[in-house]
Design a protein around this motif. Structure first.
Motif, PDB file in Angstrom:
ATOM      1  N   UNK A   1      -8.296   7.877  -8.243  1.00 20.45           N
ATOM      2  CA  UNK A   1      -7.971   6.526  -8.506  1.00 20.45           C
ATOM      3  C   UNK A   1      -6.916   5.960  -7.690  1.00 20.45           C
ATOM      4  N   UNK A   2      -6.280   6.953  -7.041  1.00 22.74           N
ATOM      5  CA  UNK A   2      -4.640   6.572  -6.391  1.00 22.74           C
ATOM      6  C   UNK A   2      -5.001   6.407  -4.905  1.00 22.74           C
ATOM      7  N   UNK A   3      -5.260   7.524  -4.393  1.00 19.58           N
ATOM      8  CA  UNK A   3      -4.870   7.727  -2.876  1.00 19.58           C
ATOM      9  C   UNK A   3      -6.197   7.615  -2.058  1.00 19.58           C
ATOM     10  N   UNK A   4      -5.860   7.016  -0.698  1.00 16.61           N
ATOM     11  CA  UNK A   4      -6.644   6.666   0.221  1.00 16.61           C
ATOM     12  C   UNK A   4      -7.132   7.859   0.919  1.00 16.61           C
ATOM     13  N   UNK A   5      -8.624   7.743   1.450  1.00 11.92           N
ATOM     14  CA  UNK A   5      -9.001   8.727   2.336  1.00 11.92           C
ATOM     15  C   UNK A   5      -8.142   9.420   3.226  1.00 11.92           C
ATOM     16  N   UNK A   6      -7.423   8.432   3.946  1.00  9.92           N
ATOM     17  CA  UNK A   6      -6.509   8.762   5.158  1.00  9.92           C
ATOM     18  C   UNK A   6      -5.365   9.900   4.571  1.00  9.92           C
TER      19      UNK A   6
ATOM     20  N   UNK B   1       0.627  -1.179   0.117  1.00 15.40           N
ATOM     21  CA  UNK B   1       0.152   0.003   0.075  1.00 15.40           C
ATOM     22  C   UNK B   1       0.757   1.266  -0.052  1.00 15.40           C
ATOM     23  N   UNK B   2       2.117   0.995  -0.346  1.00 19.24           N
ATOM     24  CA  UNK B   2       3.037   2.286   0.067  1.00 19.24           C
ATOM     25  C   UNK B   2       2.715   2.909   1.267  1.00 19.24           C
ATOM     26  N   UNK B   3       2.661   2.374   2.470  1.00 22.88           N
ATOM     27  CA  UNK B   3       2.737   3.041   3.702  1.00 22.88           C
ATOM     28  C   UNK B   3       1.023   3.483   3.960  1.00 22.88           C
ATOM     29  N   UNK B   4       0.203   3.008   3.065  1.00 24.75           N
ATOM     30  CA  UNK B   4      -1.196   3.347   3.425  1.00 24.75           C
ATOM     31  C   UNK B   4      -1.522   4.471   2.432  1.00 24.75           C
ATOM     32  N   UNK B   5      -0.663   4.815   1.375  1.00 20.85           N
ATOM     33  CA  UNK B   5      -1.205   5.858   0.466  1.00 20.85           C
ATOM     34  C   UNK B   5      -1.896   5.277  -0.688  1.00 20.85           C
ATOM     35  N   UNK B   6      -1.735   4.037  -1.200  1.00 20.45           N
ATOM     36  CA  UNK B   6      -2.439   3.538  -2.059  1.00 20.45           C
ATOM     37  C   UNK B   6      -3.948   2.886  -1.817  1.00 20.45           C
ATOM     38  N   UNK B   7      -4.938   3.315  -2.585  1.00 17.32           N
ATOM     39  CA  UNK B   7      -6.175   2.645  -2.441  1.00 17.32           C
ATOM     40  C   UNK B   7      -6.426   1.203  -3.208  1.00 17.32           C
ATOM     41  N   UNK B   8      -7.538   0.761  -3.099  1.00 20.36           N
ATOM     42  CA  UNK B   8      -7.857  -0.631  -3.728  1.00 20.36           C
ATOM     43  C   UNK B   8      -8.005  -0.035  -5.256  1.00 20.36           C
ATOM     44  N   UNK B   9      -7.636  -1.038  -6.033  1.00 19.49           N
ATOM     45  CA  UNK B   9      -7.398  -0.766  -7.489  1.00 19.49           C
ATOM     46  C   UNK B   9      -6.344   0.311  -8.234  1.00 19.49           C
ATOM     47  N   UNK B  10      -5.785   0.920  -7.190  1.00 20.86           N
ATOM     48  CA  UNK B  10      -4.759   1.907  -7.738  1.00 20.86           C
ATOM     49  C   UNK B  10      -3.714   1.304  -8.629  1.00 20.86           C
TER      50      UNK B  10
END
Length: 969
Positions: free
Chosen positions: A302-307, A107-116
């Motif tokens: 398309x790429x980044x998590x909400x956090x 997840x690149x330390x929580x940066x990437x979301x599902x499907x990225x």
């Protein structure tokens, strides 16, 4: 006795010293008090004898590393190229359809979301029977990139068992209105985790509060064994200050608690895996997996998590170069559009790269351009020179309702800049717009500024190649002063540091080989620009290339370097860039190094893990795996149809880890590698040492590096070399991939360095003493067998650099001056082969014991004089360095008289080079030290034919370089 760095040379006898010699190159140099050359003088006391016996053969010029280089590279050019995302994972489970790995790395330390990373290429590599093999090549299925689940606040850490509540901030970068889910696990005395608690949820407010970091204790958590502790019961609420308040009841027997969070609802979580789109060979736990993705067409949604919705790390990693915060966060619609071979007339072939930026403006102002300059009161940004004219340019087409101008933002605008702001007269179709400007004066402060393209109005805008550079050279060409410095230096190779240290935001072969200015790397570096610049300087390339290329890309690289025009798409691309002949025709050799310090976690993910042989079960160390991987890459290159042209020139280099077996382990598993190198700085964080100041006690630690550590390390690896060379397919040479003055900087390895300490360190490491120590260490290591030695780095400014910034005078620092002098005097030249280093013996030299320091071992009876002799043709060069300082060792004033007995046949014409200014001089802020050349009296032999040089006064911490030539005419 003062505390000195350790590293003396155990092969020094009590009364007899075996020393070697190195090459000379650079500016003119010399010592402080003139010595004299006498004939037949009888001298009692310290004596050095230069023997005709050859200690080392075929020494060649020193080399240097260079970072982002070229005119305008430091002024934030924008090529608007796609983000190329690459990473390396270790599979953690056997599977037939997916790769499971560390969730933080997926997840690149929580940066990437599902499907990225849907659609990314996946390659699975395995060691079988002592060789890497590609066992599966495929792609991530649509919907197959899974990066959602619960992650701990920090790996290997827990809240203490006495705690029953904690306040956490929800992140200043979290998406307002999104949900944050929490759960809790209890930890028992054995480090085992309980089953998770219930899930509690808190919604992120529009303005989130900021809480102190929770106090977390280190813990050896055992994730593979469930604790018998019962799962806690968790409650959560949002406080009035915008924090998440978590609370729970104390669990009997709990020694701590682990908080886990997610921004995805539990029922929607997919875990952490990359699912293949098609069937193929099974993945085994321990396999190495390389992920390759082109993120063109994918924005933040398309790429980044909400956090991490507005976080700098997410934008830095995932946004194309030139997409600032306003665009990234959607304040104006943007996209990258592909050229598809339809670049506008007048744009040089390939100069637009692969893509350009499209904007749809709907009123207001949009500015493109980052901070790119500041004043003389800081050392991070470049300082604009009032003696130079600069050009701002962009290729653009725009609808009639769009207005554009170049503007200056920041404090320099108040001082006056002739030529800015400048409105652009919009024309039909693609047009290159250019304005010239010149600052009226030097800004003396430290606030940053930006030169920006400001767009306003309504309509569509397309643009590419936004650049700012000085008009005295072409974009990304060497500046006139840098080109002159390099040609004067005699360095043989330039090591391309701009092409590594990329992390996950890297390049593919297409972007790597684009025309200079068309990459997503800082400074927009490419292989095309690097090779052209190196050729213009008259040097050879030491290519650092990240290890993540695919088999097809490695073969394409071979074609780009060695294939004739018409051989294929990569050779034709090179030809279209203005170089129809293979690059192998332009250089006597090409060094190739995979990545940078592949043992160093700072450069993850391009570091190698321990692995097990899937066939034999053999366990391989990190170094073993590095060597096996290098051999795998070389095996691919050998399959190229252009290998016959590339092989004679290619020098594969391994980068070791000083003080460990990492390098020798790698060399043992890469029989086709030619050089094993290590870093060898004379101090600083690389040596585990603290900040030095310009005082005698600290000068002593700098001066003692060569005999205390540099020489012994070279001897140690020399012993390894003798073992490694047995039965080897290619002889192995030793050297350094980085060396010279070292620095401790704030924040690196947890060090704290104040502004005053940093300034004092600069004075010390850019002064005469550091120059003497660098020269001494390089020559000592050459005497002990190092064939290639690399100075880190060529460039202006603070820390690891060769020259002062232009507003501090632009002078070379003494370390660079001395190495360049050795290159020019003896290491470079038209004669076939390299220089020879002759054996040097010393008697009655002053000595002292040097105690242990940081990573340096204690050394006894270390000579306080270094002496070296180099011969090339009829020229003999003798170098004498002083490691003495007043009262170090005690009882003397740092000055030394000594004699040098010379071999028969030494030419009678003598020139001495010394560093003028005294050992306390530093070139950091002003040119206080200067290399000078002084003709000496003709050398005359006595009746016995013996030639003797009397040095009446070798000053403290200085070096004398004597050049003996045959008389002319």
């Amino acid at each position: 006795m003062p505390r000195l760095p350790d590293g003396g040379r155990v092969w020094y006898g009590l009364r007899h010293l075996a020393l070697g010699a190195v090459s000379l190159g650079g500016l003119l140099a010399g010592g402080v008090l003139a010595g004299s050359v006498l004939a037949g003088a009888v001298h009692a006391g310290p004596e050095i004898t230069v023997s005709p016996q050859v200690l080392q053969q075929d020494l060649h010029p020193f080399t240097a590393t260079v970072g982002d280089f070229g005119n305008g590279a430091d002024l934030a050019p924008m090529g608007f190229e796609p983000t190329i995302y690459r990473t390396m994972l270790t599979a953690t489970q056997d599977a037939t359809d997916r790769v499971s790995a560390d969730p933080a790395k997926i997840s690149a330390n929580g940066l990437l979301r599902d499907g990225a990373l849907d659609g990314a290429e996946l390659e699975v590599l395995r060691i079988e029977n002592g060789q890497f093999r590609s066992v599966r090549l495929g792609h991530v299925a649509q919907g197959g990139f899974h990066a959602s689940g619960f992650l701990p606040l920090a790996e290997g850490r827990m809240l203490r068992g006495t705690q029953t509540s904690v306040q956490l901030d929800l992140g200043q970068d979290a998406r307002p209105g999104s949900a944050r889910y929490f759960r809790l696990r209890a930890v028992d005395a054995a480090g085992r985790l309980s089953e998770p608690s219930n899930v509690a949820v808190v919604n992120v407010p529009k303005t989130a509060g900021k809480a102190p970091r929770p106090q977390l204790a280190k813990a050896d958590l055992r994730m593979d064994h469930a604790s018998r502790l019962s799962a806690p019961r968790l409650a959560a609420r949002l406080t009035a200050s915008g924090l998440a308040q978590l609370s729970w009841a104390a669990q009997s027997g709990a020694t701590g608690y682990v908080v886990e969070s997610s921004d995805t609802a539990p029922e929607a979580q997919k875990g952490y895996a990359l699912v293949f789109d098609k069937a193929g060979a099974s993945v085994k736990a321990g396999d190495l997996v390389i992920v390759r993705a082109n993120l063109a067409g994918r924005g933040r949604d398309a790429l980044v998590t909400d956090a991490e919705w507005t976080s700098w790390p997410a934008r830095r990693l995932l946004a194309p170069n030139g997409i600032g915060r306003a665009l990234w966060e959607g304040r104006q619609p943007w996209s990258l559009r592909m050229w598809d071979g339809k670049q506008p007339a007048g744009m040089a072939a390939g100069a637009g790269g692969q893509s350009y930026l499209h904007l749809d403006l709907a009123g207001g102002k949009t500015a493109l351009g980052n901070y790119n300059h500041s004043g003389a009161g800081q050392a991070f940004y470049p300082v604009l020179n009032p003696e130079k004219t600069y050009r701002a340019e962009v290729w653009m087409r725009a609808d009639p309702g769009v207005k554009a101008r170049f503007v200056l933002q920041g404090p320099l605008a108040k001082l006056g800049v002739t030529g800015l702001p400048a409105a652009l007269q919009i024309k039909d179709g693609w047009t290159r717009y250019s304005v010239e400007f010149r600052p009226d004066r030097i800004y003396q402060g430290d606030k940053p500024g930006a030169i920006q393209l400001e767009l306003s109005g309504q309509g569509a805008v397309d643009l590419d190649n936004l650049r700012i550079y000085a008009t005295d050279a072409g974009f990304l060409d060497w500046s006139p002063e840098d080109l002159a410095r390099l040609k004067l230096s005699g360095m043989s190779d330039l090591r391309t540091h701009a092409l590594v240290r990329t992390g996950r935001d890297s390049y593919d072969l297409a972007q790597l080989t684009n025309t200079g200015g068309s990459s997503n790397l800082p400074g927009t570096a490419t292989l095309d620009q690097s090779l052209k610049g190196i050729a213009a300087a008259g040097m050879s390339p030491w290519l650092q290339i990240e290890p993540h290329l695919s088999r097809a890309e490695w073969l394409g690289l071979a074609e780009y370097l060695a294939g004739p025009e018409g051989a294929g798409p990569m050779a034709d691309k090179r030809a279209a860039q203005g170089h129809p002949a293979p690059w192998t025709d332009s250089f006597p050799h090409i060094r190739l190094e995979l990545g940078n310090e592949t043992w160093n976690r700072l450069f993850a993910p391009w570091t190698f893990p321990k692995m097990r042989d899937a066939t034999t079960g053999a366990q391989y160390s990190n170094g073993d795996v590095y060597g096996l991987y290098q051999e795998y890459v070389l095996s691919i290159l050998r399959q190229s149809p252009y290998w016959a042209a590339l092989e004679p020139e290619l020098i594969p280099v391994l980068g070791g880890f000083n003080g460990s077996d990492y390098g020798p382990d790698a060399a043992a598993h890469s029989p086709h590698s030619a050089e094993l190198t290590h870093a060898e700085y004379i101090g600083g964080w690389d040596q585990g040492e603290g900040v030095v100041r310009p005082n005698d006690a600290n000068f002593a630690t700098i001066l003692s590096f060569g005999p205390q550590m540099g020489g012994p390390n070279a001897q140690r690896y020399g012993k390894d070399l003798r073992q490694l060379d047995r039965g080897r397919k290619r002889p192995l040479a030793l050297g350094t991939y980085e060396a010279g003055p070292g620095y401790t900087i704030n924040g690196l390895n947890g060090r704290k360095v104040s502004a005053d300490q940093a300034a004092q360190q600069e004075l010390a490491m850019k002064g005469v003493v550091a120059g003497t120590a660098t020269l001494d260490a390089f020559l000592l290591q050459a005497a002990d067998g190092y064939k290639v030695q690399n100075f880190f780095t060529f460039g202006e400014g603070r820390t690891w650099s060769s020259h002062a910034r232009w507003d501090h005078g632009g002078q070379a620092y003494p370390s660079w001056d001395w190495l360049a002098l050795i290159n020019r005097l003896v290491l470079e030249g038209p004669e076939a082969g390299g220089a020879q280093m002759l054996e040097v013996r010393g008697t009655d030299l002053p000595r002292m014991d040097i105690p242990k320091m940081a990573r340096r071992a204690a050394r006894e009876d270390v000579p306080m004089v270094g002496a070296y002799a180099l011969r090339r043709g009829s020229r003999l060069v003798v170098v004498v360095t002083s490691r003495l300082l007043p009262q170090i060792p005690k009882g003397q004033d740092g000055h030394l008289a000594l004699t040098v007995d010379l071999p028969a046949g030494t030419g009678p014409k003598v020139t001495r080079y010394r560093m003028e200014g005294g050992y306390r001089a530093s070139n950091y802020l002003a040119p206080e030290a200067k290399l000078v050349a002084e003709p000496q009296p003709d050398l005359v032999s006595d009746k016995s034919g013996k030639l003797r040089l009397n040095i009446a006064d070798l000053p403290p911490a200085e070096a004398f370089v004597y050049v003996f030539d045959a008389a002319q005419g």
